[in-house]
Design a protein around this motif. Structure first.
Motif, mmCIF file in Angstrom:
data_model
loop_
_atom_site.group_PDB
_atom_site.id
_atom_site.type_symbol
_atom_site.label_atom_id
_atom_site.label_comp_id
_atom_site.label_asym_id
_atom_site.label_seq_id
_atom_site.Cartn_x
_atom_site.Cartn_y
_atom_site.Cartn_z
ATOM 1 N N THR A 1 -8.927 38.120 54.967
ATOM 2 C CA THR A 1 -8.755 36.846 54.280
ATOM 3 C C THR A 1 -9.691 35.818 54.912
ATOM 4 O O THR A 1 -9.817 35.757 56.129
ATOM 5 N N VAL A 2 -10.339 35.029 54.059
ATOM 6 C CA VAL A 2 -11.251 33.988 54.526
ATOM 7 C C VAL A 2 -10.574 32.647 54.269
ATOM 8 O O VAL A 2 -10.140 32.365 53.151
ATOM 9 N N ARG A 3 -10.507 31.830 55.313
ATOM 10 C CA ARG A 3 -9.813 30.548 55.213
ATOM 11 C C ARG A 3 -10.777 29.398 55.511
ATOM 12 O O ARG A 3 -11.514 29.438 56.484
ATOM 13 N N GLY A 4 -10.734 28.397 54.665
ATOM 14 C CA GLY A 4 -11.516 27.187 54.884
ATOM 15 C C GLY A 4 -12.788 27.152 54.064
ATOM 16 O O GLY A 4 -13.454 28.163 53.859
ATOM 17 N N LYS A 5 -13.086 25.972 53.566
ATOM 18 C CA LYS A 5 -14.233 25.758 52.684
ATOM 19 C C LYS A 5 -15.551 26.152 53.345
ATOM 20 O O LYS A 5 -16.408 26.767 52.717
ATOM 21 N N VAL B 1 -19.197 25.361 45.526
ATOM 22 C CA VAL B 1 -18.439 24.972 46.718
ATOM 23 C C VAL B 1 -17.736 23.630 46.511
ATOM 24 O O VAL B 1 -16.636 23.421 47.014
ATOM 25 N N GLU B 2 -18.349 22.737 45.742
ATOM 26 C CA GLU B 2 -17.717 21.438 45.471
ATOM 27 C C GLU B 2 -16.394 21.583 44.711
ATOM 28 O O GLU B 2 -15.576 20.675 44.730
ATOM 29 N N LEU B 3 -16.193 22.721 44.069
ATOM 30 C CA LEU B 3 -14.954 22.953 43.314
ATOM 31 C C LEU B 3 -13.851 23.560 44.180
ATOM 32 O O LEU B 3 -12.760 23.840 43.694
ATOM 33 N N LEU B 4 -14.146 23.767 45.461
ATOM 34 C CA LEU B 4 -13.170 24.350 46.387
ATOM 35 C C LEU B 4 -12.448 23.273 47.175
ATOM 36 O O LEU B 4 -13.043 22.286 47.602
ATOM 37 N N ASP B 5 -11.164 23.492 47.390
ATOM 38 C CA ASP B 5 -10.369 22.643 48.258
ATOM 39 C C ASP B 5 -10.774 22.919 49.708
ATOM 40 O O ASP B 5 -11.118 24.065 50.036
ATOM 41 N N PRO B 6 -10.747 21.933 50.588
ATOM 42 C CA PRO B 6 -11.084 22.189 51.996
ATOM 43 C C PRO B 6 -10.222 23.289 52.642
ATOM 44 O O PRO B 6 -10.681 23.994 53.537
ATOM 45 N N ALA B 7 -9.001 23.470 52.132
ATOM 46 C CA ALA B 7 -8.089 24.480 52.694
ATOM 47 C C ALA B 7 -8.096 25.784 51.898
ATOM 48 O O ALA B 7 -7.136 26.555 51.961
ATOM 49 N N ILE B 8 -9.184 26.061 51.172
ATOM 50 C CA ILE B 8 -9.284 27.269 50.341
ATOM 51 C C ILE B 8 -8.927 28.521 51.151
ATOM 52 O O ILE B 8 -9.284 28.638 52.315
ATOM 53 N N VAL C 1 -15.854 30.060 53.469
ATOM 54 C CA VAL C 1 -16.084 30.599 52.124
ATOM 55 C C VAL C 1 -17.498 30.251 51.671
ATOM 56 O O VAL C 1 -18.220 31.098 51.132
ATOM 57 N N ALA C 2 -17.935 29.019 51.915
ATOM 58 C CA ALA C 2 -19.280 28.595 51.528
ATOM 59 C C ALA C 2 -20.341 29.465 52.192
ATOM 60 O O ALA C 2 -21.324 29.866 51.546
ATOM 61 N N LYS C 3 -20.154 29.777 53.448
ATOM 62 C CA LYS C 3 -21.122 30.617 54.170
ATOM 63 C C LYS C 3 -21.238 31.992 53.512
ATOM 64 O O LYS C 3 -22.344 32.510 53.320
ATOM 65 N N LEU C 4 -20.115 32.583 53.141
ATOM 66 C CA LEU C 4 -20.144 33.890 52.480
ATOM 67 C C LEU C 4 -20.793 33.805 51.096
ATOM 68 O O LEU C 4 -21.578 34.678 50.718
ATOM 69 N N LEU C 5 -20.472 32.772 50.349
ATOM 70 C CA LEU C 5 -21.062 32.615 49.021
ATOM 71 C C LEU C 5 -22.567 32.394 49.108
ATOM 72 O O LEU C 5 -23.327 32.931 48.300
ATOM 73 N N ARG C 6 -23.004 31.635 50.095
ATOM 74 C CA ARG C 6 -24.448 31.442 50.276
ATOM 75 C C ARG C 6 -25.132 32.752 50.640
ATOM 76 O O ARG C 6 -26.281 32.979 50.288
ATOM 77 N N GLY C 7 -24.414 33.632 51.340
ATOM 78 C CA GLY C 7 -24.960 34.934 51.690
ATOM 79 C C GLY C 7 -25.208 35.816 50.472
ATOM 80 O O GLY C 7 -26.033 36.726 50.516
#
Length: 135
Positions: free
Chosen positions: A43-47, A27-34, A50-56
């Motif tokens: 489409t998923v917008r925002g760090k 997640v640290e490698l993602l831009d806040p506006a990912i 996206v972080a919530k989905l990746l943690r899932g």
């Protein structure tokens, strides 16, 4: 020393962190506006989203890994050709994915994956059969 472009290194580090289950590092490698796009999925917008989905995807009976077949960059645009795997309990679902990553200031601002639903279905069937037969 590696001859890889910085954008390629960032994308490799991103996938490596996901595979190791250290989602916060990814997640640290993602831009806040990912912006994260997947074929035919919303489409998923925002760090944070996206972080919530990746943690899932980082649970005891659910996981992710990928085999990177090809990766190339032109400046801050990175193209990937890979096989992604979703792990659901004993079932390993493999499917082919092409991805486009755009980076800004060293962070991923666009993650756009393309895959075939038919290939995902095939991967699911193969994964279930292998889980049942132990092969």
């Amino acid at each position: 020393m590696s001859d890889e472009q910085p954008a390629v290194i960032t994308v490799r580090e991103f996938f490596g962190a996901l595979e190791l289950g250290v989602v916060d590092e990814a997640v640290e490698l993602l831009d806040p506006a990912i912006v994260w796009k997947n074929t035919s999925l919303p489409t998923v917008r925002g760090k944070n989203r996206v972080a919530k989905l990746l943690r899932g995807l980082n649970r005891p009976k659910l996981g992710f890994s990928a085999d990177m077949h090809h990766i190339a960059a032109d400046g801050d645009i990175v193209l990937t050709d890979r096989t992604d795997y979703l792990h659901v309990g004993p079932v390993r679902i493999g499917f082919w994915v092409t991805g486009t990553f755009e980076l800004r200031d060293g962070r991923i601002v666009l993650w756009d994956d393309h895959f075939s639903k038919g290939n995902v279905l095939r991967g699911t069937l193969v994964g279930v059969v292998k889980a049942i037969t132990g092969r």
